[in-house]
Design an enzyme around this catalytic site. Structure first.
Site, PDB file in Angstrom:
ATOM      1  N   ASP A  85       1.063  -1.150   0.025  1.00 27.80           N
ATOM      2  CA  ASP A  85       0.196  -0.129  -0.037  1.00 27.80           C
ATOM      3  C   ASP A  85       0.961   1.262  -0.021  1.00 27.80           C
ATOM      4  O   ASP A  85       2.113   1.062   0.045  1.00 27.80           O
ATOM      5  CB  ASP A  85      -0.866  -0.130   1.455  1.00 27.80           C
ATOM      6  CG  ASP A  85      -1.972   0.981   1.254  1.00 27.80           C
ATOM      7  OD1 ASP A  85      -2.340   1.390   0.237  1.00 27.80           O
ATOM      8  OD2 ASP A  85      -2.419   1.218   2.499  1.00 27.80           O
ATOM      9  N   HIS A  86       0.221   2.454   0.109  1.00 31.38           N
ATOM     10  CA  HIS A  86       0.979   3.618  -0.063  1.00 31.38           C
ATOM     11  C   HIS A  86       2.550   3.872   0.077  1.00 31.38           C
ATOM     12  O   HIS A  86       2.857   3.751   1.229  1.00 31.38           O
ATOM     13  CB  HIS A  86       0.721   4.386   1.016  1.00 31.38           C
ATOM     14  CG  HIS A  86      -0.739   5.273   1.099  1.00 31.38           C
ATOM     15  ND1 HIS A  86      -1.219   6.225   0.094  1.00 31.38           N
ATOM     16  CD2 HIS A  86      -2.239   4.797   1.571  1.00 31.38           C
ATOM     17  CE1 HIS A  86      -2.502   6.390   0.067  1.00 31.38           C
ATOM     18  NE2 HIS A  86      -2.836   5.592   1.095  1.00 31.38           N
ATOM     19  N   ASP A 117       2.211   6.366  -4.447  1.00 33.98           N
ATOM     20  CA  ASP A 117       1.442   7.648  -4.193  1.00 33.98           C
ATOM     21  C   ASP A 117       1.979   8.882  -4.502  1.00 33.98           C
ATOM     22  O   ASP A 117       2.743   9.323  -3.629  1.00 33.98           O
ATOM     23  CB  ASP A 117       0.898   7.499  -2.850  1.00 33.98           C
ATOM     24  CG  ASP A 117       0.138   8.655  -2.283  1.00 33.98           C
ATOM     25  OD1 ASP A 117      -0.034   9.500  -3.135  1.00 33.98           O
ATOM     26  OD2 ASP A 117       0.035   8.603  -0.892  1.00 33.98           O
ATOM     27  N   GLU A 147      -2.299   7.100  -7.108  1.00 34.63           N
ATOM     28  CA  GLU A 147      -3.251   7.966  -6.682  1.00 34.63           C
ATOM     29  C   GLU A 147      -3.247   9.463  -7.309  1.00 34.63           C
ATOM     30  O   GLU A 147      -2.208   9.764  -7.580  1.00 34.63           O
ATOM     31  CB  GLU A 147      -2.969   8.198  -5.109  1.00 34.63           C
ATOM     32  CG  GLU A 147      -4.079   8.906  -4.370  1.00 34.63           C
ATOM     33  CD  GLU A 147      -4.244   8.762  -3.021  1.00 34.63           C
ATOM     34  OE1 GLU A 147      -4.320   7.553  -2.629  1.00 34.63           O
ATOM     35  OE2 GLU A 147      -3.861   9.695  -2.080  1.00 34.63           O
ATOM     36  N   HIS A 234      -9.683   4.551  -0.869  1.00 37.36           N
ATOM     37  CA  HIS A 234      -9.033   4.725   0.297  1.00 37.36           C
ATOM     38  C   HIS A 234      -9.881   5.143   1.386  1.00 37.36           C
ATOM     39  O   HIS A 234     -11.297   6.016   1.248  1.00 37.36           O
ATOM     40  CB  HIS A 234      -7.790   5.433   0.223  1.00 37.36           C
ATOM     41  CG  HIS A 234      -6.594   4.842  -0.511  1.00 37.36           C
ATOM     42  ND1 HIS A 234      -5.387   4.373   0.092  1.00 37.36           N
ATOM     43  CD2 HIS A 234      -6.570   4.215  -1.554  1.00 37.36           C
ATOM     44  CE1 HIS A 234      -4.723   3.675  -0.983  1.00 37.36           C
ATOM     45  NE2 HIS A 234      -5.415   3.471  -2.045  1.00 37.36           N
ATOM     46  N   GLY A 235      -9.628   5.053   2.511  1.00 39.17           N
ATOM     47  CA  GLY A 235     -10.365   5.532   3.723  1.00 39.17           C
ATOM     48  C   GLY A 235     -11.747   4.799   3.903  1.00 39.17           C
ATOM     49  O   GLY A 235     -12.766   5.517   4.105  1.00 39.17           O
ATOM     50  N   GLY A 236     -11.541   3.372   3.735  1.00 40.68           N
ATOM     51  CA  GLY A 236     -13.024   2.713   3.700  1.00 40.68           C
ATOM     52  C   GLY A 236     -13.490   2.579   4.959  1.00 40.68           C
ATOM     53  O   GLY A 236     -14.653   2.137   5.032  1.00 40.68           O
ATOM     54  N   ASN A 256      -9.864   0.165   0.510  1.00 38.48           N
ATOM     55  CA  ASN A 256      -8.763  -0.106   1.721  1.00 38.48           C
ATOM     56  C   ASN A 256      -9.305   0.397   3.082  1.00 38.48           C
ATOM     57  O   ASN A 256     -10.200   1.122   2.996  1.00 38.48           O
ATOM     58  CB  ASN A 256      -7.855   0.839   1.481  1.00 38.48           C
ATOM     59  CG  ASN A 256      -6.849   0.708   0.269  1.00 38.48           C
ATOM     60  OD1 ASN A 256      -7.124  -0.459  -0.667  1.00 38.48           O
ATOM     61  ND2 ASN A 256      -5.496   1.058   0.137  1.00 38.48           N
TER      62      ASN A 256
END
Ligand code: 13P
Length: 306
Positions: A85-86, A117, A147, A234-236, A256
């Site tokens: 991830d990121h 990112d 992103e 993102h920010g799920g 995510n």
């Protein structure tokens, strides 16, 4: 008979086509991986195990290597793949990172997919850095997530008032820019900003309840009509279900999730790792069965048998 394991690129394309979301779960503490994978297997659900750079720097996932080794012990390829991830080019503290080396190391270690990112860069810089990573990863057959737009929340300073952000659409991914970005970078998946925000991660704020974000669905519709790649949310954690369900019909093929499973773990980890793992397992069941309604997704999106 030789049975080919479908790569995550193929699985995501199938999920995108069938409008079935693939959840990615962040692992900021190594012992969280066991209940996450167990819940995916027990429910027949396909998901990604994920680690972000900030999780080995600011939390206790150890390193990319330790995550990779733990995953090797626990993985079940009917239900899981491993995603980096990121990896920000400029991080949440405004520091330039060694992103290219980190991503190369992940590819060498055998991560199935990676994220760059570049969202804190200008459009042109983001395109340039992302294109470089796509070339590097594609040589090894590894799909890339990138992103565009500002999914805030990881930065240490206070978040601008959410209602203001949502009303003005400040930082939302522009459909025109997204079209250019995807065409010029050849990114496989695109993380978009449509009202979603990350859970806070600074020591002072990480246990606070996350604000309930909403999604600008008409904006997502435009993005989905403009670019033809799986979109990533993102920010799920903590987004109302009505928004989530509609977003999965409008191109969101990966979601995510970090805060929803991290906070129950952190509450109990000092007194009992076992109890903390049980809390993660129970939260996972609720996410899979009730919040995302994806129980049994693996057999729908992975056609090959193992
Ligand atoms: P949440 O912490 O809101 O679940 O977001 C996770 C995330 O987007 C990690 O990339």
């Amino acid at each position: 008979m030789i049975i080919q394991k479908p790569g995550i690129g193929t699985i995501m394309k199938e999920a995108f086509k069938q409008r079935i979301v693939v959840p990615g779960f962040n692992i900021p503490y190594l012992p969280m991986m066991e209940p996450v994978i167990r819940a995916l297997c027990d429910t027949g659900t396909f998901g990604l195990i994920m680690v972000a750079r900030l999780e080995w720097i600011k939390f206790k996932s150890g390193s990319m290597k330790s995550i990779r080794y733990e995953y090797e012990k626990l993985k079940d390829l009917k239900f899981t793949r491993l995603h980096l991830d990121h990896v920000p080019v400029i991080d949440e503290d405004n520091l330039l990172t060694d992103f290219e080396n980190i991503i190369s190391e992940a590819i060498d270690l055998g991560y199935d997919s990676v994220m760059i990112d570049g969202s804190r860069l200008t459009l042109e810089e983001n395109i340039e850095k992302t294109r470089r990573i796509v070339e590097l990863a594609h040589k090894s057959g590894i799909p890339v997530e990138a992103e565009l737009g500002a999914v805030m929340g990881h930065e240490s300073g206070p978040l601008p008032p959410y209602e203001e952000l949502f009303a003005t659409g400040k930082g939302f991914t522009s459909p025109d820019e997204a079209k250019k970005f995807v065409q010029e970078t050849h990114t496989d998946w695109l993380s978009v900003a449509i009202g979603n925000i990350h859970g806070a991660i600074s020591e002072a704020t990480r246990s606070a309840k996350k604000i309930e974000a909403r999604l600008a669905l008409p904006h997502l519709k435009k993005l989905n009509e403009t670019v033809n790649v799986p979109l990533v949310l993102h920010g799920g954690t903590g987004i109302a279900k009505e928004y989530l369900m509609k977003s999965f019909k409008q191109g969101i093929a990966k979601i995510n999730i970090a805060t929803a499973i991290r906070q129950p773990y952190e509450k109990l980890m000092i007194s009992s790792v076992k109890a903390a793992q049980d809390a993660v397992y129970n939260e996972m069941l609720d996410i899979i069965h009730n919040q995302l309604e994806i129980t049994g997704s693996a057999e729908k999106i992975i056609s090959q048998k193992f």
